[in-house]
Design a protein around this motif. Structure first.
Motif, PDB file in Angstrom:
ATOM      1  N   ARG A  35       0.938  -1.060  -0.019  1.00 39.44           N
ATOM      2  CA  ARG A  35       0.067  -0.010  -0.043  1.00 39.44           C
ATOM      3  C   ARG A  35       0.796   0.855  -0.096  1.00 39.44           C
ATOM      4  O   ARG A  35       0.020   2.518  -0.347  1.00 39.44           O
ATOM      5  CB  ARG A  35      -1.438   0.215   0.866  1.00 39.44           C
TER       6      ARG A  35
ATOM      7  N   CYS B 174       1.487   6.677  -6.516  1.00 46.38           N
ATOM      8  CA  CYS B 174       0.399   7.433  -7.060  1.00 46.38           C
ATOM      9  C   CYS B 174       0.028   8.934  -6.446  1.00 46.38           C
ATOM     10  O   CYS B 174      -0.280   9.585  -7.393  1.00 46.38           O
ATOM     11  CB  CYS B 174      -1.013   7.103  -6.444  1.00 46.38           C
TER      12      CYS B 174
ATOM     13  N   ASP C  15      -7.661   4.971  -5.842  1.00 44.27           N
ATOM     14  CA  ASP C  15      -8.685   3.992  -5.248  1.00 44.27           C
ATOM     15  C   ASP C  15      -9.546   4.695  -6.683  1.00 44.27           C
ATOM     16  O   ASP C  15     -10.784   3.818  -7.205  1.00 44.27           O
ATOM     17  CB  ASP C  15     -10.085   4.981  -4.632  1.00 44.27           C
TER      18      ASP C  15
ATOM     19  N   GLN D 200      -6.278   1.638  -9.067  1.00 43.47           N
ATOM     20  CA  GLN D 200      -6.033   0.246  -8.887  1.00 43.47           C
ATOM     21  C   GLN D 200      -5.246  -0.441 -10.337  1.00 43.47           C
ATOM     22  O   GLN D 200      -4.631  -1.258 -10.096  1.00 43.47           O
ATOM     23  CB  GLN D 200      -7.050   0.068  -9.016  1.00 43.47           C
ATOM     24  N   ASP D 201      -5.179  -0.072 -11.942  1.00 44.22           N
ATOM     25  CA  ASP D 201      -4.298  -0.677 -12.638  1.00 44.22           C
ATOM     26  C   ASP D 201      -3.039  -0.901 -11.949  1.00 44.22           C
ATOM     27  O   ASP D 201      -2.166  -1.519 -11.817  1.00 44.22           O
ATOM     28  CB  ASP D 201      -4.111   0.467 -13.710  1.00 44.22           C
TER      29      ASP D 201
ATOM     30  N   ALA E 164      -1.557  -0.678  -8.698  1.00 38.59           N
ATOM     31  CA  ALA E 164      -2.256  -2.074  -7.846  1.00 38.59           C
ATOM     32  C   ALA E 164      -2.345  -3.651  -8.251  1.00 38.59           C
ATOM     33  O   ALA E 164      -1.384  -4.156  -7.143  1.00 38.59           O
ATOM     34  CB  ALA E 164      -3.839  -1.876  -6.381  1.00 38.59           C
ATOM     35  N   LEU E 165      -2.655  -3.141  -9.137  1.00 36.12           N
ATOM     36  CA  LEU E 165      -3.034  -4.833  -9.851  1.00 36.12           C
ATOM     37  C   LEU E 165      -1.057  -4.904 -10.069  1.00 36.12           C
ATOM     38  O   LEU E 165      -1.011  -6.438  -9.689  1.00 36.12           O
ATOM     39  CB  LEU E 165      -3.758  -5.582 -10.851  1.00 36.12           C
TER      40      LEU E 165
END
Length: 69
Positions: free
Chosen positions: A17, A24, A32, A37-38, A40-41
């Motif tokens: 995280r 980010c 978020d 999200q991309d 995070a993947l």
């Protein structure tokens, strides 16, 4: 070594995280939102594929996303 199928510890989740939030913030995107999200993947996939060092994850995310964006 693959980590798929194994649970991820709290310390690792916090580290991933942190990598996500810092990248980010650097890119001025919402973690978020879609781009967040991309990212995070990317972080999760790399971690589960064996890249568990925070510095390596940071370098990977920056190199991959800097080329794309």
């Amino acid at each position: 070594m693959s980590f798929y199928g194994q649970s991820i510890g709290d310390e690792s989740l916090v580290m991933m995280r942190r990598v996500l939030d810092e990248e980010c913030a650097r890119r001025e995107i919402d973690p978020d939102a879609g781009q967040g999200q991309d990212l995070a993947l990317v972080v999760m996939h790399a971690f589960r594929s064996g890249m568990t060092d925070e510095k390596e994850l940071v370098v990977l995310v920056r190199n991959l996303t800097d080329e794309v964006c």
